[in-house]
Enzyme design. Structure first.
Site, PDB file in Angstrom:
ATOM      1  N   ASN A 101      -8.017 -38.124 -10.573  1.00  0.00           N
ATOM      2  CA  ASN A 101      -8.850 -39.408 -10.482  1.00  0.00           C
ATOM      3  C   ASN A 101      -8.357 -40.081 -11.601  1.00  0.00           C
ATOM      4  O   ASN A 101      -8.139 -39.369 -12.901  1.00  0.00           O
ATOM      5  CB  ASN A 101     -10.284 -39.115 -10.875  1.00  0.00           C
ATOM      6  CG  ASN A 101     -11.205 -39.992 -10.762  1.00  0.00           C
ATOM      7  OD1 ASN A 101     -10.857 -41.456 -10.729  1.00  0.00           O
ATOM      8  ND2 ASN A 101     -12.476 -39.968 -11.253  1.00  0.00           N
ATOM      9  N   GLY A 102      -7.877 -41.343 -11.681  1.00  0.00           N
ATOM     10  CA  GLY A 102      -7.226 -41.888 -12.800  1.00  0.00           C
ATOM     11  C   GLY A 102      -5.859 -42.700 -12.618  1.00  0.00           C
ATOM     12  O   GLY A 102      -5.690 -42.855 -11.353  1.00  0.00           O
ATOM     13  N   GLU A 108     -19.758 -60.209  -3.585  1.00  0.00           N
ATOM     14  CA  GLU A 108     -19.210 -58.970  -3.475  1.00  0.00           C
ATOM     15  C   GLU A 108     -20.169 -58.411  -1.981  1.00  0.00           C
ATOM     16  O   GLU A 108     -19.264 -57.610  -1.537  1.00  0.00           O
ATOM     17  CB  GLU A 108     -19.837 -58.134  -4.720  1.00  0.00           C
ATOM     18  CG  GLU A 108     -21.072 -57.635  -4.624  1.00  0.00           C
ATOM     19  CD  GLU A 108     -21.502 -56.770  -5.815  1.00  0.00           C
ATOM     20  OE1 GLU A 108     -20.720 -55.718  -6.123  1.00  0.00           O
ATOM     21  OE2 GLU A 108     -22.395 -57.020  -6.634  1.00  0.00           O
ATOM     22  N   LYS A 163     -23.389 -61.126  -6.630  1.00  0.00           N
ATOM     23  CA  LYS A 163     -24.195 -60.302  -5.498  1.00  0.00           C
ATOM     24  C   LYS A 163     -23.522 -61.027  -4.307  1.00  0.00           C
ATOM     25  O   LYS A 163     -23.023 -60.219  -3.456  1.00  0.00           O
ATOM     26  CB  LYS A 163     -25.579 -60.433  -5.734  1.00  0.00           C
ATOM     27  CG  LYS A 163     -26.200 -59.744  -6.561  1.00  0.00           C
ATOM     28  CD  LYS A 163     -26.141 -58.322  -6.813  1.00  0.00           C
ATOM     29  CE  LYS A 163     -25.091 -57.330  -7.052  1.00  0.00           C
ATOM     30  NZ  LYS A 163     -25.353 -57.126  -8.465  1.00  0.00           N
ATOM     31  N   HIS A 219     -17.748 -81.253 -16.429  1.00  0.00           N
ATOM     32  CA  HIS A 219     -16.538 -81.136 -16.883  1.00  0.00           C
ATOM     33  C   HIS A 219     -15.391 -80.502 -16.091  1.00  0.00           C
ATOM     34  O   HIS A 219     -14.573 -79.899 -16.591  1.00  0.00           O
ATOM     35  CB  HIS A 219     -16.713 -80.222 -18.497  1.00  0.00           C
ATOM     36  CG  HIS A 219     -17.644 -81.004 -19.503  1.00  0.00           C
ATOM     37  ND1 HIS A 219     -17.317 -81.945 -19.847  1.00  0.00           N
ATOM     38  CD2 HIS A 219     -19.018 -80.700 -19.546  1.00  0.00           C
ATOM     39  CE1 HIS A 219     -18.623 -82.400 -20.565  1.00  0.00           C
ATOM     40  NE2 HIS A 219     -19.580 -81.436 -20.515  1.00  0.00           N
ATOM     41  N   GLU A 262     -24.998 -63.739 -11.902  1.00  0.00           N
ATOM     42  CA  GLU A 262     -25.345 -62.498 -11.321  1.00  0.00           C
ATOM     43  C   GLU A 262     -25.763 -62.803  -9.849  1.00  0.00           C
ATOM     44  O   GLU A 262     -25.122 -62.093  -8.842  1.00  0.00           O
ATOM     45  CB  GLU A 262     -26.639 -61.735 -11.952  1.00  0.00           C
ATOM     46  CG  GLU A 262     -27.252 -60.670 -11.026  1.00  0.00           C
ATOM     47  CD  GLU A 262     -25.922 -59.364 -10.880  1.00  0.00           C
ATOM     48  OE1 GLU A 262     -25.051 -59.416 -11.640  1.00  0.00           O
ATOM     49  OE2 GLU A 262     -26.300 -58.457 -10.271  1.00  0.00           O
ATOM     50  N   ARG A 271     -19.626 -43.356  -4.704  1.00  0.00           N
ATOM     51  CA  ARG A 271     -18.990 -43.901  -5.665  1.00  0.00           C
ATOM     52  C   ARG A 271     -17.935 -44.753  -5.020  1.00  0.00           C
ATOM     53  O   ARG A 271     -17.339 -45.573  -6.076  1.00  0.00           O
ATOM     54  CB  ARG A 271     -17.966 -42.774  -6.389  1.00  0.00           C
ATOM     55  CG  ARG A 271     -18.674 -41.846  -7.190  1.00  0.00           C
ATOM     56  CD  ARG A 271     -18.376 -40.447  -7.680  1.00  0.00           C
ATOM     57  NE  ARG A 271     -16.995 -40.834  -8.500  1.00  0.00           N
ATOM     58  CZ  ARG A 271     -17.137 -40.352  -9.758  1.00  0.00           C
ATOM     59  NH1 ARG A 271     -18.307 -39.727 -10.330  1.00  0.00           N
ATOM     60  NH2 ARG A 271     -16.242 -40.552 -10.572  1.00  0.00           N
ATOM     61  N   TRP A 318      -9.788 -43.500  -4.034  1.00  0.00           N
ATOM     62  CA  TRP A 318      -9.991 -45.089  -3.835  1.00  0.00           C
ATOM     63  C   TRP A 318      -8.685 -45.589  -4.488  1.00  0.00           C
ATOM     64  O   TRP A 318      -8.013 -45.342  -5.538  1.00  0.00           O
ATOM     65  CB  TRP A 318     -11.186 -45.377  -5.086  1.00  0.00           C
ATOM     66  CG  TRP A 318     -11.405 -46.869  -5.116  1.00  0.00           C
ATOM     67  CD1 TRP A 318     -12.207 -47.563  -4.175  1.00  0.00           C
ATOM     68  CD2 TRP A 318     -10.853 -47.992  -5.964  1.00  0.00           C
ATOM     69  NE1 TRP A 318     -12.451 -48.999  -4.613  1.00  0.00           N
ATOM     70  CE2 TRP A 318     -11.397 -49.124  -5.520  1.00  0.00           C
ATOM     71  CE3 TRP A 318      -9.998 -47.895  -7.096  1.00  0.00           C
ATOM     72  CZ2 TRP A 318     -11.107 -50.259  -6.314  1.00  0.00           C
ATOM     73  CZ3 TRP A 318      -9.903 -49.056  -7.659  1.00  0.00           C
ATOM     74  CH2 TRP A 318     -10.197 -50.353  -7.338  1.00  0.00           C
ATOM     75  N   CYS A 335     -12.454 -42.566  -7.024  1.00  0.00           N
ATOM     76  CA  CYS A 335     -12.051 -41.354  -6.775  1.00  0.00           C
ATOM     77  C   CYS A 335     -13.156 -40.176  -7.298  1.00  0.00           C
ATOM     78  O   CYS A 335     -13.666 -40.322  -8.331  1.00  0.00           O
ATOM     79  CB  CYS A 335     -10.821 -41.182  -7.432  1.00  0.00           C
ATOM     80  SG  CYS A 335      -9.523 -42.120  -7.121  1.00  0.00           S
TER      81      CYS A 335
HETATM   82  C1  F6R Z   1     -22.115 -55.337  -9.206  1.00  0.00           C
HETATM   83  C2  F6R Z   1     -21.675 -53.900  -9.854  1.00  0.00           C
HETATM   84  C3  F6R Z   1     -20.785 -54.028 -10.707  1.00  0.00           C
HETATM   85  C4  F6R Z   1     -21.045 -52.706 -11.938  1.00  0.00           C
HETATM   86  C5  F6R Z   1     -19.989 -52.825 -12.850  1.00  0.00           C
HETATM   87  C6  F6R Z   1     -20.062 -51.920 -14.156  1.00  0.00           C
HETATM   88  O1  F6R Z   1     -22.872 -55.489  -8.303  1.00  0.00           O
HETATM   89  O2  F6R Z   1     -22.435 -53.113  -9.528  1.00  0.00           O
HETATM   90  O3  F6R Z   1     -20.223 -54.975 -11.152  1.00  0.00           O
HETATM   91  O4  F6R Z   1     -22.037 -53.493 -12.601  1.00  0.00           O
HETATM   92  O5  F6R Z   1     -18.803 -52.036 -12.134  1.00  0.00           O
HETATM   93  O6  F6R Z   1     -20.713 -50.531 -13.785  1.00  0.00           O
HETATM   94  P1  F6R Z   1     -21.603 -49.777 -14.630  1.00  0.00           P
HETATM   95  O7  F6R Z   1     -22.966 -50.471 -14.717  1.00  0.00           O
HETATM   96  O8  F6R Z   1     -21.679 -48.350 -13.909  1.00  0.00           O
HETATM   97  O9  F6R Z   1     -20.860 -49.500 -15.803  1.00  0.00           O
END
Ligand code: F6R
Length: 607
Positions: A99-100, A486, A483, A502, A479, A27, A74, A2
């Site tokens: 927001n929250g 997501e 990627k 395991h 990682e 965002r 959001w 948000c």
């Molecule tokens: C994945 C990604 C998220 C952020 C996570 C933390 O590609 O970008 O997993 O890494 O939401 O965000 P920050 O780094 O802004 O605290």
């Protein structure tokens, strides 16, 4: 996640708020809205989906007025619909953006319903605006806000306007970030300085528990108990960082390609060439003041922390632990005086990471932030800040910020190694030399494009895939899997290669794509054995290794990608590149929204 904007005093309020909301799009959001006060009436427009729908609604029915608030939502409480979109209005008197999350909204709603309040949405936010209206029956504005905030449990940033007070906006913060911006005979409210920067570079950040009353010619700040407080006005750089996609189809593609440059910036900032040393001379703690280090983050930032654990263990004698912020903040932590807590966050606003920092601050711990956004809450509230100097990252899936984070964490590990006498100067020199060559190696590794484009179809067609690595390559495997899932919405799991037998080996079936990260490091032979175990069970293995004169001794590997070679410490940087591209091309082939994957947000300001 948000975003909040507000403006008072501007004669094109609707248009200004829409522009500011556009700056918050990065965002992540699913609906939006703006409300203004005009001719003594509350005038509201909301729309589901992209901001362009709100823009169309505004073109059909423009919003006039000199005061207004806007929001990108959001969804948390209540589905994605126009009625749940913000701003919310109660009794046609008060309007709010939030927001929250309000944790006691169900209880408060019960109370308000008993008082005759009628609710239109399923949101927790609507409870706040009704509660303010209820409190206004007996209190003035400041006291009604004070009383309302006291009754709320949870986290929030709020923007509020009142039909009967057409000259002011109230802003309030607990947990979620909020800033006030100052203009000539007009003032603003925004979730971050980026949203406000199109209007002003003069900014004041609200701290937790504070609220403010913004009029066009002055702003008053209050602490939670209603006491008036003075706050500093910060002047941010007025230079607008020009950030567009250029010739790229997506920000993510651009951000992947920018990595040699952003690493160069980081290296320039942190390596003192003249003295062959690390330029963190202002490190605030002496060597005997730290004996352990805890690295905390979420998502990709957590993977950076995990990566750093291997380097800290290799280069220093510190005890190292790594934590996911949302776990750390509720655990029974044993805080020790000689511990350093490092918070890693691109945005510097992630609610869980901020809460973990806050907890450490309250327990008197040493805190250090590794952030991209230097004006962020995490940067402001940490004792020491190491910026990653990556520039704006727009793609929701973090790429250049990941390499930026691990670069700075590696440099910090070298720094502590030298400071503590764990690392010899001559070794530091060698490592710094290798580090300086890294951007060029990344540039060359970025050229392996066509092969990855072709390979990506197999990952899209499969039921799922696995990413395996050992040692330094394990966090990179995690990682890579994050990627892919997501961006392409296909199941992908990162695993330590040695753990497959395991349990997860049961998942392997004929044709399942498995990425094996096996650079020629200490773990190489072990990882190759693990790779053979999955090949024997029918996996289609994509091996990612580094260039070497020795051939890989294994049969039936489906595809091999070779990255450039460097010392063991730095191979993780290079292994990351093909994984970022694999995720990018998989999503591209599926036609998904690469820069804004479904359900995700760039700045995760709710827990
Ligand atoms: C994945 C990604 C998220 C952020 C996570 C933390 O590609 O970008 O997993 O890494 O939401 O965000 P920050 O780094 O802004 O605290």
């Amino acid at each position: 996640m948000c975003g909040i904007v507000g403006a008072v005093g501007h004669d094109r309020c609707g248009a200004v708020l829409l522009d500011a909301l556009k700056r918050l799009e990065y965002r992540g959001y699913d609906s939006s809205g703006i409300v203004t006060l005009h001719n003594g009436q509350i005038d509201l427009r909301r729309a589901v989906g992209k901001l362009v729908h709100l823009e169309t609604a505004l073109a059909a029915q423009p919003l006039n007025g000199h005061i207004g608030i806007g929001h990108t939502r959001w969804a948390t409480h209540g589905g994605v619909s126009e009625v749940n979109a913000h701003p919310h209005v109660a009794a046609n008197r008060v309007s709010i953006v939030h927001n929250g999350i309000i944790e006691n909204s169900t209880l408060l709603k019960k109370f308000l319903v008993s008082k005759g309040h009628k609710f239109k949405s399923q949101t927790d936010t609507e409870v706040i605006v009704h509660l303010i209206t209820e409190n206004l029956k007996t209190e003035n504005i400041v006291d009604s806000i004070k009383k309302t905030l006291k009754a709320l449990h949870g986290s929030f940033a709020l923007g509020i306007i009142f039909k009967d007070k057409p000259d002011l906006i109230v802003g309030a913060r607990r947990g979620s970030p909020l800033a006030v911006g100052y203009g000539p005979n007009e003032n603003y409210l925004g979730s971050d300085s980026y949203a406000l920067k199109s209007m002003t570079n003069k900014i004041t950040y609200l701290n937790d528990g504070e609220f403010c009353v913004i009029k066009k010619d002055h702003v008053e700040f209050f602490s939670e108990d209603g006491t008036k407080i003075n706050k500093k006005v910060l002047e941010l750089s007025s230079e607008e960082e020009k950030y567009d996609k250029g010739d790229y189809k997506h920000f993510m593609a651009k951000e992947i390609e920018e990595q040699p440059l952003t690493l160069k910036n980081g290296i320039k900032e942190y390596i003192d060439n003249a003295n062959d040393d690390i330029n963190i001379y202002n490190f605030p703690w002496k060597k005997n003041e730290i004996s352990s280090i805890t690295l905390i983050g979420c998502g990709t930032a957590y993977h950076s922390c995990l990566m750093a654990k291997y380097w800290f263990e290799e280069l220093t004698s510190l005890d190292v632990s790594v934590d996911i912020a949302s776990e750390f903040r509720y655990r029974k932590n044993r805080f020790k005086k000689d511990s350093l807590y490092v918070f890693v966050s691109q945005s510097g606003e992630t609610a869980d990471t901020y809460a973990a920092l806050d907890l450490c601050n309250k327990n008197g711990m040493k805190t250090c932030a590794v952030v991209n956004v230097i004006e962020s809450s995490i940067a402001r509230d940490s004792e020491f800040v190491l910026p990653i100097h990556c520039g704006t990252e727009i793609g929701v899936a973090s790429t250049k910020a990941f390499l930026g984070q691990i670069l700075i964490l590696y440099i910090l590990a070298l720094k502590l190694g030298i400071l503590r006498g764990d690392l010899e100067r001559k070794h530091l020199s060698r490592k710094l030399n290798d580090l300086k060559k890294l951007p060029e190696l990344i540039e060359q590794t970025l050229l392996t494009d066509n092969k990855i484009q072709n390979i990506s179809s197999t990952f899209n067609e499969a039921k799922g895939s696995m990413f395996l690595g050992r040692g330094f390559s394990y966090p990179i495997a995690l990682e890579g899997a994050l990627k892919l899932k997501e961006l392409s919405y296909v199941h992908a799991e990162g695993y330590p290669a040695g753990e497959m037998k395991h349990g997860p080996l049961a998942l392997i079936e004929e044709g399942m794509p498995v990425v094996v990260l096996a650079p020629r490091d200490n773990y190489y032979k072990k990882t190759i054995s693990n790779m053979q175990e999955v090949i024997a069970r029918g996996a289609k293995v994509l091996l990612i290794t580094n260039k070497s004169s020795d051939e890989v001794i294994s049969e039936n590997i489906w595809e091999t990608i070779e990255v450039e070679s460097t010392n063991e410490d730095l191979l993780p940087f290079l292994l990351t590149i093909p994984l970022q591209k694999l995720a990018y091309y998989s999503a591209l082939k599926k036609g998904f929204d690469i820069d804004k994957p479904r359900n995700l947000a760039k700045s995760v300001t709710v827990e």
